[in-house]
Write an enzyme that holds these catalytic residues in place. Structure first.
Site, mmCIF file in Angstrom:
data_model
loop_
_atom_site.group_PDB
_atom_site.id
_atom_site.type_symbol
_atom_site.label_atom_id
_atom_site.label_comp_id
_atom_site.label_asym_id
_atom_site.label_seq_id
_atom_site.Cartn_x
_atom_site.Cartn_y
_atom_site.Cartn_z
ATOM 1 C CE LYS A 167 3.673 2.162 0.125
ATOM 2 N NZ LYS A 167 2.658 2.034 -0.885
ATOM 3 C CG HIS B 1 0.780 3.387 -13.827
ATOM 4 N ND1 HIS B 1 2.139 2.711 -14.071
ATOM 5 C CD2 HIS B 1 0.736 3.534 -15.038
ATOM 6 C CE1 HIS B 1 2.239 3.377 -15.522
ATOM 7 N NE2 HIS B 1 1.583 4.653 -15.590
ATOM 8 C CE1 TYR C 101 8.434 -0.307 -8.997
ATOM 9 C CE2 TYR C 101 10.861 0.097 -7.532
ATOM 10 C CZ TYR C 101 9.009 0.039 -7.136
ATOM 11 O OH TYR C 101 8.554 1.167 -7.136
ATOM 12 C CE1 TYR D 246 3.397 0.593 -6.976
ATOM 13 C CE2 TYR D 246 5.704 -0.342 -5.583
ATOM 14 C CZ TYR D 246 4.910 0.430 -7.337
ATOM 15 O OH TYR D 246 5.574 1.111 -7.791
ATOM 16 N N PRO E 59 13.018 4.562 -1.321
ATOM 17 C CG PRO E 59 14.866 6.063 -3.002
ATOM 18 C CD PRO E 59 15.013 5.332 -1.798
#
Ligand code: FAS
Ligand code: PHB
Length: 394
Positions: free
Chosen positions: A298, A72, A202, A385, A294
């Protein structure tokens, strides 16, 4: 029994460390509390940093991930009726992430270990670590047949998770624990339905947080946040799908394909670190030393970070005859852990309604607008990220 490194726990930390050490000719034995099937039944992480993928390649266990993992370049954040994309590749200098379930990587590591001559003992109990402050620690345990065993070793790797025995072996007056509880949990559902989107989404809505993730092009992973009073048995599939739909932006709600859940669980959100992560010849690795909410993807990636440092230190000890290299373990791990703890806390506070204070809610909205709407903000999110770089081991 005698070995160089005794590893407690056959989760991703223990198995990845064991494979790397075995490949380097460093003898190790893994002991695990439950059965392999029980380890594999835990549905947990799904998103891997580039650093983790490199460790898997170095362990020689990359084949299936290379074929089945989804690479991704970005993900989306939905808030205030809009959806903004975080272009990870553009804002992290070309890095990407891989979607591949923790269950899958654990299975690949178990298969590699089974194919090697390395020893793993499952279904042990009464594990105890002795003399960790000496040059000759040892581990005792009881086998499922009721035999009492002892492993003499040079080092002990505590890869036994948050509820394991390793952290508690360090005397309370020798360790400092830092913790933040959020009083919310993530209700997660795994379903054999096509993901709503080809990237993760998200989001925060008036009804709360949601995450649309996946395990493959035919298997999805969805989450909504719930209070800690909620019980998973009170959430039928229908109730879950209706709640998720009510949180999705209108523009994508119609794309959701629902179906029977194949797993459903609630995981509490917690930030936790114990310092130091080392006590003589005992090293804490992964969830044994730290937990993150979460939201920043990580948890599993931090386990790999610790494994990287301990593995490279063991190479210094056994291949370069530098036993003093062990002194840097805790400092190296914690420098990166604290930054990832911050990122996970920050993403959690930005995306969850943790207070009714209107000022805090206003700040949250402005943070989301700034960090997803400016180059600087996008760079901060992307760099964290995809995973901060690993420091060199001296
Ligand atoms: P683990 O807990 O995975 O493994 C520890 C192993 O040690 C277990 O197999 C246990 O049985 C064994 N053990 C414990 N005590 C023992 C003893 N006394 N003797 C021998 N063995 C013992 N991370 C993400 O990035 N994204 C997510 O969405 C996500 N969701 C999660 C959901 C839940 C419910 C949980 C608990 C964690 C989640 N995580 C997530 C984090 C998770 O993926 C961990 O970071 C990861 O499992 C860490 O791996 P280990 O350090 O190997 O610990
Ligand atoms: C998952 O797919 O389980 C997942 C992905 C990203 C997260 C948390 C969980 O931040």
């Amino acid at each position: 029994m005698k070995t160089q490194v005794a590893i407690i726990g056959a989760g991703p930390s223990g198995l990845l460390l064991g494979q790397l050490l075995h490949n380097a000719g460093i003898d190790n034995i893994i002991i695990e509390r439950v059965t392999p099937d029980h380890v594999l039944s835990r549905i947990r992480a799904g998103l891997l940093e580039e650093g983790f993928v490199e460790m898997v390649k170095e362990a020689g266990v990359y084949d299936r991930m290379g074929k089945e993992g989804l690479v991704h370049d970005g993900f989306e954040i939905a808030f205030d009726g809009q959806i903004r994309r975080i272009d990870l590749k553009k804002y992290s200098g070309g890095k990407q992430v891989v979607v591949y379930g923790q269950t899958e990587i654990t299975k690949d590591l178990m298969d590699a270990r089974d194919a090697s001559s390395a020893q793993t003992v499952y279904e042990v109990s009464d594990v105890e670590i002795h003399d960790p402050k000496t040059d000759s620690p040892y581990v005792t345990y009881t086998t499922k047949e009721g035999n009492h065993e002892r492993i003499d070793c040079d080092y002990v790797a505590g890869c036994d998770g948050f509820h394991g025995v390793s952290r508690k072996t360090i005397p309370e007056n020798m360790r400092t624990e830092h913790e933040k509880l959020y009083n919310v949990g993530w209700l997660g559902v795994l379903s054999d339905t096509p993901p709503i989107s080809d990237e993760l989404i998200y989001g925060t809505s008036d009804r709360g947080f949601f995450l649309c993730s996946m395990r493959s092009e035919t298997r999805s992973r969805y989450y909504v946040d719930v209070t800690m009073e909620e019980k998973v048995e009170d959430w039928s599939d229908h109730r879950f799908w209706e709640e998720l739909k009510s949180r999705l932006p209108e523009s994508i709600r119609g794309n959701l394909v629902t179906g029977p859940s194949i797993e459903k669980s609630i995981a509490p959100l917690r930030s936790f670190i114990t310092e130091p992560m080392q006590y003589g010849h005992l090293f804490l690795v992964g969830d044994a030393a730290h937990i993150v909410p979460p939201t920043g993807a990580k948890g599993l990636n931090l386990a790999s970070s610790d494994v990287n440092y301990l593995y490279r230190i063991m190479l210094k000890v056994y291949k370069e005859n530098k036993p003093e290299a062990i002194e840097q373990y805790s400092k190296l791990c914690l420098k990166r852990i604290w930054k990832s703890e911050h990122f996970s806390w920050w993403m959690t506070t930005m995306l969850h309604k943790l207070s009714d204070n209107t000022f805090e809610l206003g700040v949250q909205k402005s943070e989301l607008d700034y960090f997803t709407g400016t180059e600087t903000g996008l760079r901060v999110i992307a760099e964290n990220y995809v995973g901060l770089p690993y420091d060199e081991v001296e």
